[in-house]
Design a protein around this motif. Structure first.
Motif, mmCIF file in Angstrom:
data_model
loop_
_atom_site.group_PDB
_atom_site.id
_atom_site.type_symbol
_atom_site.label_atom_id
_atom_site.label_comp_id
_atom_site.label_asym_id
_atom_site.label_seq_id
_atom_site.Cartn_x
_atom_site.Cartn_y
_atom_site.Cartn_z
ATOM 1 N N LEU A 100 0.826 -1.207 0.000
ATOM 2 C CA LEU A 100 0.000 0.000 0.000
ATOM 3 C C LEU A 100 0.861 1.260 0.000
ATOM 4 N N ALA A 101 1.964 1.257 0.767
ATOM 5 C CA ALA A 101 2.856 2.413 0.796
ATOM 6 C C ALA A 101 3.433 2.684 -0.590
ATOM 7 N N VAL A 142 3.040 5.588 -6.039
ATOM 8 C CA VAL A 142 2.721 5.443 -7.462
ATOM 9 C C VAL A 142 1.535 6.321 -7.834
ATOM 10 N N ALA A 143 0.507 6.339 -6.989
ATOM 11 C CA ALA A 143 -0.687 7.141 -7.283
ATOM 12 C C ALA A 143 -0.347 8.620 -7.406
ATOM 13 N N GLN A 144 0.519 9.114 -6.518
ATOM 14 C CA GLN A 144 0.883 10.529 -6.565
ATOM 15 C C GLN A 144 1.729 10.857 -7.789
ATOM 16 N N PRO A 202 9.512 12.479 -1.326
ATOM 17 C CA PRO A 202 9.359 13.270 -2.554
ATOM 18 C C PRO A 202 10.293 12.811 -3.665
ATOM 19 N N ALA A 203 11.457 12.286 -3.312
ATOM 20 C CA ALA A 203 12.378 11.793 -4.335
ATOM 21 C C ALA A 203 11.785 10.593 -5.064
ATOM 22 N N ALA A 204 11.155 9.677 -4.306
ATOM 23 C CA ALA A 204 10.523 8.509 -4.928
ATOM 24 C C ALA A 204 9.381 8.923 -5.850
ATOM 25 N N ILE A 205 8.575 9.888 -5.413
ATOM 26 C CA ILE A 205 7.461 10.372 -6.235
ATOM 27 C C ILE A 205 7.989 11.021 -7.507
ATOM 28 N N PHE A 206 9.082 11.768 -7.384
ATOM 29 C CA PHE A 206 9.669 12.400 -8.581
ATOM 30 C C PHE A 206 10.177 11.350 -9.557
ATOM 31 N N VAL A 207 10.798 10.291 -9.058
ATOM 32 C CA VAL A 207 11.300 9.231 -9.945
ATOM 33 C C VAL A 207 10.145 8.590 -10.718
ATOM 34 N N TRP A 234 5.042 1.343 -11.743
ATOM 35 C CA TRP A 234 5.177 0.270 -10.770
ATOM 36 C C TRP A 234 6.595 -0.293 -10.765
ATOM 37 N N LEU A 235 7.208 -0.413 -11.948
ATOM 38 C CA LEU A 235 8.595 -0.866 -12.011
ATOM 39 C C LEU A 235 9.528 0.148 -11.362
ATOM 40 N N ALA A 236 9.275 1.434 -11.601
ATOM 41 C CA ALA A 236 10.161 2.479 -11.100
ATOM 42 C C ALA A 236 10.142 2.559 -9.582
ATOM 43 N N ILE A 237 8.970 2.414 -8.955
ATOM 44 C CA ILE A 237 8.915 2.550 -7.503
ATOM 45 C C ILE A 237 9.637 1.384 -6.830
#
Length: 281
Positions: free
Chosen positions: A89-90, A95-97, A151-156, A219-222
């Motif tokens: 879920l995390a 991914v949703a954002q 925020p870094a993960a969301i940007f990626v 999904w692959l990127a996260i």
């Protein structure tokens, strides 16, 4: 004298429904089922004979730690010690954002460059250059620029999946038949009317192609980003932490989660496309 005749119950029983469904769809169900079972059997055989050190699929159940993860996905002991539901879920929240932001920017920018040839020529080299950069290459840049994992993960995610959305939207806009544009000019449609009645209906199949490609990339990127970014709740970091502690069965279980969630995400976008554009495959 009257006699009573027992009437047979009307309606299909659950067993009849299952048998009817099986007769209709058995040809579609059997081949993939046989393929999956054969793959798992060969994998288990290779593991049992020692040809590979990778645990077999049965280890997901026979290993006590993995069995607990499988049976209790909702446990939460605080910190990073959470069940796979919360780990997944995390990752999905990130991914949703990132995906939502990429959809907004990609579709709007794609329409802009698709309707303006000069801007398209100016920006296309930049788009083509940036989309070739691997997702993991953005991780250190994002960490340096944003200084925080979340925020870094969301940007990626955003920078990974914005390009297929943008480029497919642009191509969809450019593929609008010239006759449609001529009709819009003859009828003197406003920009809003043109977008609603001509541009979006014509470009939607291309837009959804980009959205469907992008959800898989997101999904692959996260997963990749969370493996690199330490100390955050997420399925990617869970895999890396299990590897560091040599819990290989846990990695196998997490991979099953990743594949299942990825399939559901892809099918969800496909269902949305079918609902909005009936008849489009």
């Amino acid at each position: 004298m009257t006699s009573t005749i027992g009437n047979k119950p009307t309606g299909n029983s659950p067993v009849d429904s299952i048998l009817s469904y099986w007769k209709k769809h058995s040809k579609d169900i059997l081949p993939p089922l046989i393929g999956i079972l054969s793959f798992l059997a060969i994998w288990q055989l290779l593991s049992s004979t020692g040809i590979t050190r990778l645990p077999g699929p049965l280890s997901v159940w026979t290993n006590e730690r993995t069995r607990i993860l499988l049976m209790y996905p909702f446990y939460d002991r605080g910190g990073l010690d959470k069940g796979l539901f919360w780990q997944t879920l995390a990752s999905l929240m990130r991914v949703a954002q990132g995906y939502s932001l990429a959809a907004i920017v990609g579709i709007s920018t794609g329409i802009l460059v698709g309707t303006n040839p000069v801007i398209d020529k100016a920006l296309d080299p930049i788009f083509q250059f940036l989309r070739m950069v691997a997702p993991l290459a953005w991780v250190p840049i994002a960490l340096v620029a944003l200084q925080q994992n979340q925020p870094a993960a969301i940007f990626v995610i955003f920078i990974t999946c914005v390009w297929p959305i943008l480029i497919n939207t642009k191509e969809g806009v450019k593929q609008i038949p010239e006759d449609y544009n001529n009709v819009a000019r003859v009828l003197q449609l406003t920009r809003k009317e043109y977008y609603i009645n001509i541009l979006f209906p014509s470009a939607l199949p291309y837009i959804f192609t980009g959205l469907r490609i992008a959800i898989g990339l997101a999904w692959l990127a996260i997963i990749a980003a969370e493996i690199v970014m330490s100390g955050i709740v997420g399925i990617g970091f869970f895999i890396w932490d299990a590897y560091q502690q040599n819990y290989i069965s846990e990695i196998i279980l997490a991979v099953i989660y990743i594949g299942g969630v990825g399939l559901l995400l892809d099918r969800s976008v496909a269902w949305l496309q079918q609902a909005i554009i009936p008849g489009q495959k």
